[in-house]
Design an enzyme around this catalytic site. Structure first.
Site, mmCIF file in Angstrom:
data_model
loop_
_atom_site.group_PDB
_atom_site.id
_atom_site.type_symbol
_atom_site.label_atom_id
_atom_site.label_comp_id
_atom_site.label_asym_id
_atom_site.label_seq_id
_atom_site.Cartn_x
_atom_site.Cartn_y
_atom_site.Cartn_z
ATOM 1 N NE ARG A 1 4.564 1.794 0.267
ATOM 2 C CZ ARG A 1 5.393 1.470 1.240
ATOM 3 N NH1 ARG A 1 6.682 1.630 1.085
ATOM 4 N NH2 ARG A 1 4.938 1.003 2.385
ATOM 5 C CE LYS B 1 12.151 -2.552 -4.428
ATOM 6 N NZ LYS B 1 12.857 -3.694 -5.023
ATOM 7 C CG ASN C 1 1.168 0.670 4.386
ATOM 8 O OD1 ASN C 1 0.846 -0.497 4.219
ATOM 9 N ND2 ASN C 1 2.414 1.086 4.342
ATOM 10 N N GLY C 2 -1.060 -0.967 6.465
ATOM 11 C CA GLY C 2 -0.823 -1.748 7.688
ATOM 12 C C GLY C 2 -2.050 -2.545 8.072
ATOM 13 C CG HIS D 1 21.109 -36.206 1.926
ATOM 14 N ND1 HIS D 1 21.596 -37.354 2.517
ATOM 15 C CD2 HIS D 1 22.188 -35.447 1.633
ATOM 16 C CE1 HIS D 1 22.920 -37.279 2.593
ATOM 17 N NE2 HIS D 1 23.300 -36.133 2.058
ATOM 18 C CD1 TRP E 1 0.591 -6.168 -2.692
ATOM 19 C CD2 TRP E 1 0.058 -6.746 -0.593
ATOM 20 N NE1 TRP E 1 1.065 -7.443 -2.460
ATOM 21 C CE2 TRP E 1 0.757 -7.816 -1.183
ATOM 22 C CE3 TRP E 1 -0.372 -6.885 0.734
ATOM 23 C CZ2 TRP E 1 1.041 -8.997 -0.505
ATOM 24 C CZ3 TRP E 1 -0.101 -8.064 1.407
ATOM 25 C CH2 TRP E 1 0.600 -9.102 0.786
ATOM 26 C CD GLU F 1 18.025 -13.281 -4.938
ATOM 27 O OE1 GLU F 1 17.522 -13.702 -3.882
ATOM 28 O OE2 GLU F 1 17.612 -12.251 -5.508
ATOM 29 C CB CYS G 1 -0.961 0.096 1.185
ATOM 30 S SG CYS G 1 -2.116 -1.242 1.297
ATOM 31 C CE LYS H 1 14.662 -11.969 -7.102
ATOM 32 N NZ LYS H 1 15.322 -11.182 -6.120
ATOM 33 C CD GLU I 1 10.670 -12.306 -5.568
ATOM 34 O OE1 GLU I 1 11.854 -12.388 -5.926
ATOM 35 O OE2 GLU I 1 10.230 -11.371 -4.902
HETATM 36 C C1 F6R Z 1 12.791 -10.555 -3.573
HETATM 37 C C2 F6R Z 1 12.193 -9.559 -2.755
HETATM 38 C C3 F6R Z 1 11.811 -9.905 -1.349
HETATM 39 C C4 F6R Z 1 12.589 -8.977 -0.428
HETATM 40 C C5 F6R Z 1 12.110 -9.140 1.030
HETATM 41 C C6 F6R Z 1 12.926 -8.275 1.961
HETATM 42 O O1 F6R Z 1 12.968 -10.122 -4.871
HETATM 43 O O2 F6R Z 1 12.075 -8.457 -3.188
HETATM 44 O O3 F6R Z 1 12.064 -11.243 -1.041
HETATM 45 O O4 F6R Z 1 13.937 -9.287 -0.541
HETATM 46 O O5 F6R Z 1 10.764 -8.772 1.107
HETATM 47 O O6 F6R Z 1 12.888 -6.932 1.598
HETATM 48 P P1 F6R Z 1 13.924 -5.906 2.184
HETATM 49 O O7 F6R Z 1 15.266 -6.223 1.658
HETATM 50 O O8 F6R Z 1 13.438 -4.568 1.734
HETATM 51 O O9 F6R Z 1 13.891 -6.050 3.673
#
Ligand code: F6R
Length: 583
Positions: free
Chosen positions: A27, A578, A100-101, A480, A74, A457, A2, A461, A464
Site C-alpha cells: 500500500r 496497490k 490514509n487519504g 493515423h 505513500w 494492458e 498508505c 504493465k 508500471e
Molecule cells: C495496474 C494497476 C492499476 C489498477 C487501478 C485500479 O497494474 O494495478 O492500474 O488496475 O489502480 O485498481 P482496482 O482494480 O483495484 O480498482
C-alpha cells in the site's frame, strides 16, 4: 496508498504491528513507523524507506506497550522524510495518529491552529488532525468525542487510527479510505485491508464511511452520526498462506504463475444473476481504472459481438463529467480491490442518478462490494504484487462468461486450462526476449478488436514495473499519426490471434511498421503471422473470445523480466500503490 495498522490486546504491540505492516507494504513504501502507548507515555519510531530499512535503523520491534498504531506511507502531502513519516504527534506528545487519504481543507485549519500556538513539525495534512484533537481534548472533550469532533471538520477522504497515552483503547475514523477491524482472542486489530491481518484472524468487521470505531482488547463499538450502530462480523475465506511468496522471488511472478488455477476458477464463477441484470438494463455503463478499465474494454467488444448489446466503458475518474445519466442504467463497476476512490466516486455519482450497481471485485467485504446491488467475485485469491496480473485475467474471465451468458451461451472451457499452462511455459522465451530488449526505451503494442485492450494492458504493465515508454494502439489507428514514431529498431508487439476476422488487416498494419524499420514481436497461433516477427511467440490455437486470457500472459512475463533486466523491484514499483484511495 498508505497502510494503517492498529493493535490492542494481551501481547506486545510493536512486533505484531511490524509483521502486519510487512504484509501491508504494497500500500506504500516510502517511509514507515510505529507508535505504542506504555506507562502513560507514547513512544514513536519512524523513518524514511521501506519497512525493512526503517526497522534496521530504529529496531521497531523493541518498543514496550500492548496498544499501538503503525503506518507504511505513500506520500501525498510532503515529501518522504522522517518528519513527514507517520505516526504524527501533537504538541504534547501524548497523542499519535496515522492517516490514509487527503484532508482537503487542512491549510485553513492549520492556520487557525498555528494562531492558537500549535507548533507544526511536518508538512503533512495529517498533522492538523493531531493538533485539532489535542485542542478538543484541552477543551475537556473525551478521547472519542474529540476525534469525532475533529473529523467532522475535515473535507476529503480519510482513514485514521489514533492512540492516546493513558487510554486502553484506539479510536478509528473512516471516510473514503478503507479500515477493517479484525477480532482475535482478547485482542483486536485494525488495518487498511484484510490481507494485513490474515496471520492473526479471519473474523472481520468493515467500517463504513462516516463511522467512528473504538476498539479495546475485548471488542469494537461503532458510531455513526453520533449514534451507536452495529457492523456485521464476517468470516473471510482467504488464508495467510495464500498471501505468502512461497519459493518465488517475487509476488508478481508467483501471481502470474497462479493463473494456471485462477483463470479456470474464474471461468467457474456463477454469473447467472448478473446476466439477468444486464439483460434487464436499458443501458449499460462499465467503470474502471487502469487495468480494470482494460477488462471493461474487453467486455464491451464481447458483449457487442456475442449478445449484440452496446455498452459504454468509462475511465472511472471521468465518469461524472462525461456520462449522460438516464433511467434504467446498469453500472458495472470493475475493481479488483473494490476500494479505488475514483471508482467509488463514480459509483456514488451513478447512485445519485438511481442507477443499479453490479460490482465485479476480488475482495469480499470491500467498500465497492458492500455498496452494490449485486456482486460477482472473481475469486482470484489475494494479490499482493502491486501490479494487477492474475486479477486482470480473472476479471476478463468473469466478464467473458457474463457477456456470453447474456447471449444465452456458455464458455467452451474444455482443454482451456491446459492451454493456460502451455502459455505459462513461455516464461523462458519471454525472459530471453526481455534480455534482448534490455536497452530498448520505446515499445509499441498493437492489436485489433478484442486484442486492442490486451495491447493496452501489455503496455501498461511494461510502463508500471520496467519504467519503459510504451504506447498501445488499436492497430488500424497507427496510420493515423503514430506511425511517424516507428523508426529503425523500434519493437512493435503484435497481438495476433488467428481466430476472428481481423488478422488479414493486421498483416497490413505489420507491413506498414516493417517498412519503417519497426521490429515485430508476433504473438500468434498462425504461422503466417508468426513469420512476420523478428521475435516469434507461438500461442496455442484459441477461440477469439478466450484469446485475451491467453495473450495477456506473455506480456506480463515481458514486463516482469524487463523489470528485472533493469534492476528494479517488480513488487514495489515507484510512484504506485496497490489500492489507490486518493482522487
Ligand atoms: C495496474 C494497476 C492499476 C489498477 C487501478 C485500479 O497494474 O494495478 O492500474 O488496475 O489502480 O485498481 P482496482 O482494480 O483495484 O480498482
Amino acid at each position: 496508498m498508505c497502510g494503517i495498522v492498529g493493535y490492542i490486546g494481551h501481547r506486545k504491540a510493536a512486533p505484531l504491528i511490524l509483521g502486519c505492516l510487512r504484509a501491508h507494504e504494497y500500500r506504500g513504501y516510502d517511509s514507515a513507523g510505529i507508535a505504542t502507548a506504555h506507562d502513560g507515555k507514547i513512544t514513536v519510531k519512524k523513518g524514511v524507506g521501506k519497512i525493512a530499512e526503517v526497522d534496521a535503523k530504529y529496531d521497531l520491534e523493541d518498543m514496550e506497550g500492548h496498544a499501538g498504531i503503525g503506518h507504511t506511507r505513500w506520500a501525498t502531502h510532503g515529501a518522504p522524510s522522517r518528519a513527514n513519516a507517520h505516526p504524527i504527534t501533537d504538541c504534547t506528545g501524548r497523542l499519535a495518529i496515522v492517516h490514509n487519504g487527503v484532508i482537503e481543507n487542512y491549510a485553513e485549519i492549520k492556520k487557525e491552529l498555528a494562531r492558537r500556538g500549535h507548533k507544526f513539525k511536518s508538512e503533512t495534512d495529517t498533522e492538523v488532525a493531531a493538533h485539532l484533537i489535542e485542542e478538543y481534548l484541552k477543551n475537556g472533550l473525551e478521547f472519542e468525542a474529540a476525534v469525532g469532533k475533529a473529523v467532522a471538520r475535515f473535507r476529503g477522504n480519510y482513514g485514521f487510527a489514533v492512540l492516546k497515552a493513558g487510554e486502553d483503547k484506539l479510536v478509528l475514523a473512516r471516510n473514503g479510505s478503507p479500515l477493517v477491524i479484525g477480532f482475535g482472542r482478547n485482542e483486536v486489530f485494525a488495518a487498511s485491508d484484510v490481507p494485513a491481518l490474515l496471520r492473526h484472524t479471519r473474523e472481520f468487521a468493515f467500517m463504513e464511511d462516516g463511522d467512528l470505531a473504538v476498539i479495546d482488547a475485548k471488542g469494537a463499538r461503532f458510531m455513526h452520526d453520533g449514534r451507536p450502530v452495529r457492523r456485521r462480523r464476517m468470516h473471510v475465506s482467504w488464508t495467510a498462506d495464500m498471501a505468502q511468496k512461497d519459493c518465488y522471488p517475487h509476488f508478481t511472478i508467483k501471481e502470474i504463475e497462479e493463473q494456471a488455477a485462477s483463470i479456470p476458477a474464474a471461468l467457474r464463477v456463477d454469473v447467472g444473476r448478473a446476466a439477468k441484470l444486464v439483460r434487464a438494463a436499458k443501458r449499460i455503463h462499465v467503470l474502471g481504472c487502469g487495468t480494470s478499465y482494460h477488462a471493461g474494454l474487453v467486455f464491451k467488444h464481447l458483449l457487442a459481438r456475442a449478445a449484440g448489446r452496446e455498452c459504454e466503458v468509462f475511465v472511472a475518474s471521468e465518469y461524472g463529467e462525461s456520462a449522460v445519466m438516464k433511467p434504467g442504467t446498469l453500472v458495472i463497476a470493475v475493481s479488483q480491490s473494490g476500494e479505488t476512490i475514483d471508482t467509488m466516486m463514480a459509483v456514488r455519482h451513478a447512485r445519485l442518478h438511481r442507477a443499479k450497481v453490479l460490482a465485479i471485485t476480488n475482495v469480499v467485504g470491500s467498500s465497492l462490494s458492500r455498496g452494490a446491488d449485486a456482486n460477482v467475485y472473481i475469486n482470484a485469491g489475494p494479490e499482493v504484487g502491486v501490479v494487477a496480473t492474475k486479477t486482470f485475467t480473472s476479471q476478463v474471465a468473469v466478464l467473458t462468461k457474463l457477456a456470453l451468458a447474456v447471449a444465452g451461451r456458455k464458455v467452451a472451457v474444455n482443454g482451456f486450462a491446459k492451454k493456460v499452462k502451455d502459455v505459462l511455459a513461455l516464461s523462458g522465451k519471454m525472459k530471453e526476449i526481455a534480455h534482448a530488449l534490455r536497452n530498448t526505451d520505446d515499445f509499441f503494442f498493437i492489436g485489433r478488436s478484442l486484442s486492442a485492450p490486451v495491447a493496452m494492458e501489455g503496455a501498461l504493465k511494461l510502463k508500471e514495473i520496467a519504467y519503459v515508454h510504451a504506447e498501445a494502439y488499436s492497430a488500424g489507428e497507427l496510420k493515423h499519426g503514430p506511425l511517424s514514431l516507428i523508426a529503425e529498431g523500434i519493437p512493435v508487439i503484435v497481438i495476433a490471434p488467428a481466430a476472428g476476422e481481423t488478422h488479414h488487416k493486421l498483416l497490413g498494419n505489420i507491413r506498414e511498421c516493417k517498412a519503417r524499420g519497426g521490429k515485430i514481436m508476433a504473438l500468434s497461433d498462425s504461422s503466417r503471422l508468426l513469420d512476420e516477427g523478428k521475435w516469434k511467440v507461438p500461442m496455442p490455437p484459441v477461440s477469439e473470445e478466450l484469446s485475451p486470457l491467453l495473450y495477456t500472459i506473455p506480456l506480463q512475463f515481458l514486463a516482469y523480466y524487463s523489470c528485472l533486466e533493469r534492476g528494479f523491484d517488480p513488487d514495489k514499483p515507484r510512484n504506485l500503490a496497490k489500492s489507490v484511495t486518493v482522487e
